[in-house]
Design a protein around this motif. Structure first.
Motif, mmCIF file in Angstrom:
data_model
loop_
_atom_site.group_PDB
_atom_site.id
_atom_site.type_symbol
_atom_site.label_atom_id
_atom_site.label_comp_id
_atom_site.label_asym_id
_atom_site.label_seq_id
_atom_site.Cartn_x
_atom_site.Cartn_y
_atom_site.Cartn_z
ATOM 1 N N LEU A 61 44.863 49.114 30.853
ATOM 2 C CA LEU A 61 43.535 49.720 30.674
ATOM 3 C C LEU A 61 43.660 51.225 30.416
ATOM 4 N N THR A 62 42.653 51.788 29.775
ATOM 5 C CA THR A 62 42.581 53.252 29.631
ATOM 6 C C THR A 62 42.203 53.854 30.981
ATOM 7 N N LYS A 68 36.385 52.771 36.221
ATOM 8 C CA LYS A 68 35.190 51.941 36.417
ATOM 9 C C LYS A 68 35.478 50.640 37.170
ATOM 10 N N GLY A 69 36.723 50.289 37.229
ATOM 11 C CA GLY A 69 37.081 49.110 38.011
ATOM 12 C C GLY A 69 37.241 47.838 37.188
ATOM 13 N N THR A 140 35.779 46.224 33.756
ATOM 14 C CA THR A 140 36.445 45.353 32.783
ATOM 15 C C THR A 140 36.692 43.981 33.400
ATOM 16 N N PHE A 141 36.238 42.942 32.705
ATOM 17 C CA PHE A 141 36.484 41.587 33.196
ATOM 18 C C PHE A 141 37.913 41.172 32.850
ATOM 19 N N ILE A 142 38.620 40.666 33.857
ATOM 20 C CA ILE A 142 39.984 40.168 33.613
ATOM 21 C C ILE A 142 40.054 38.702 34.020
ATOM 22 N N HIS A 143 40.276 37.854 33.031
ATOM 23 C CA HIS A 143 40.325 36.416 33.305
ATOM 24 C C HIS A 143 41.669 36.079 33.976
#
Lengths: 311, 311
Positions: A61-62, A68-69, A140-143
């Protein structure tokens, strides 16, 4: 995708994960009739390979995104993995868990400083809640399995295994959501000339077996298996890799999973979870196919309720 | 006795044993408040450190003695260890076991090609039968713990541990018949300037604690402990070493043994037997004494009936 890219992934996650040991057992080699190398991700941080993928996903991630988590929905090992990986990298992790999830799993997430958000227990309710949290927090959604960075991270277990045992003819992994086997297939493709990747899947949740056969993602109608990590289905990110680079998927019965798990506990003195035993059960079932081969197995995890065993 | 002698012992047994791994756990370090190094003899051949002593004892025999065979009385790990060590060195092993010994233990001995000779289950009947076999076969009797070569062999686990972690302030071992702790005390004396050896013993079988206090070998009146490997008493070969070179013995309650065992299973994902948990329980009980120290523990074995657990 190439070998250099995967080496970068590995170097990225290395400071945050254990290089887990590769164990062997003469007795198990005799039983199987092959040389078997167990890559022990049950000794990984938080007790499962999921730590690798979760860590890579966060590190990709940036800085703005990290601030933002991250959010996921999981009540299993990925919930703990994302919580711990986020904690180690100074990121907030929002974990959507069904309200009826076992207290022990909720406490594990809390122990790793994940923020639990409860939802109803249907898949749709969980996804809706994750979407809501994503929007609210701009997270950010992480599957857990169908995410490119997660897949690459999971592949690092096989990279380590092949670095130690470059002569392997094949690597077996369990198949659940598809992240581990897809990552392993990429690692084998770029780190070995000949190593094939084969999946073990519970007969009672045989979606991946059927998907590979039909050429499209299939779903489970029921998931009545002790291998609770393997009840999920494949996704559009990992299925193309599985379709192209996984040799085959072997189905195993519930009884065989339990027997395989007990055999490893008794003979190797290590605690592996039922999902891990699925890959070993596949090897035991298809012994003839593996005769005299050099066989790696990814022992995916060791998170078991030791007060409630199937034997 | 000197360091060179112990190095020779180690070189003698090395080809027949595993160099077992030393594992650590950040979480357990945090719980204890010290750096703890687990020497995992549960991964040793036949699942316990006893393989070391049995092997050394057989290799110390003359060829003539080896041709006649060895005899012991044991229903525990030493029965399996002597059987396997004898088998690996082409020697006959006669194992006197009580007729009511569990079938699983008898089968394990048979699996390693030991010759089982049944006796009544009293200690006296077992000793008489061992004496009878010794005379009949002209075999050499090898005591499971009170035998000089056995003691030296058991010490090789601590030699390996100190080679890997020379900074250790102390090593904890369980105390049963006294072979392991005496061997460990010799290793620590000759392989470290400062490493102390401390025993963990079940409160319900506290003979070694009382022996150390009174200065003579004491016996258990009852042995109501889950740590079935620790129900025996010290002997005239190991007690002088324990008297001189063991720092102290810490007594632990049954509940603490079970809790310690469960903690290792859950957090380290390895299977340890109750006797091994006794040493770790002693560390947990006396945390303050070990604060910020470098602490080794000999995990003595992993032979547990996984279908009959105390938790």
């Amino acid at each position: 995708m190439n070998k250099e890219f995967l080496i970068k992934v590995h170097n990225r996650v290395k400071p945050f994960i254990h290089k887990t040991p590769v164990l062997t057992s003469q007795l198990i080699n005799e039983i199987v009739g092959a040389n078997v190398y167990f890559k022990c991700e049950n000794f990984q941080k938080m007790g499962a390979f999921k730590m690798r993928g979760a860590t890579n996903a966060i590190l990709c991630l940036t800085e703005e995104e990290r601030n933002k988590g991250v959010v996921t929905h999981s009540s299993g090992n990925f919930a703990q993995a994302l919580s711990l990986a986020a904690n180690k990298t100074g990121v907030n992790a929002y974990i959507v868990m069904p309200e009826n999830a076992p207290l022990v799993k909720k406490n594990a997430v809390k122990g790793y400083k994940g923020h639990i958000i409860e939802s109803e227990s249907t898949p749709m309710a969980r996804e809706e809640m994750a979407e809501k949290v994503k929007l609210e927090k701009d997270a950010t959604f992480i599957h857990p399995s169908n995410d490119t960075s997660v897949i690459h991270g999971q592949g690092t277990a096989a990279i380590e295994l092949l670095e130690e045992q470059p002569q392997l003819d094949c690597i077996l992994t369990p198949v659940g959501g598809g992240g581990l086997i897809a990552g392993t297939a990429l690692a084998a493709k770029y780190f070995s000339e000949k190593c094939k990747v084969i999946g073990g899947e519970p007969k009672n949740a045989d979606d991946a077996f059927r998907s590979k056969k039909s050429g499209k993602i299939e779903y489970n109608e029921s998931v009545d298996t002790i291998a609770d990590g393997l009840r999920t289905h494949l996704g559009d990110k990992n299925f193309p890799i599985i379709k192209a680079d996984v040799e085959s998927i072997i189905l195993v019965e519930e009884e065989a999973i339990i027997d395989a798990m007990k055999l490893v506990w008794e003979r190797m003195k290590i605690i592996i979870e039922p999902s891990s035993a699925v890959a070993f059960a596949a090897l035991l079932k298809e012994k003839e196919q593996f005769k005299n081969k050099e066989v790696g197995i990814i022992i995916s995890g060791g998170n078991v309720d030791v007060t409630n065993l199937p034997f």
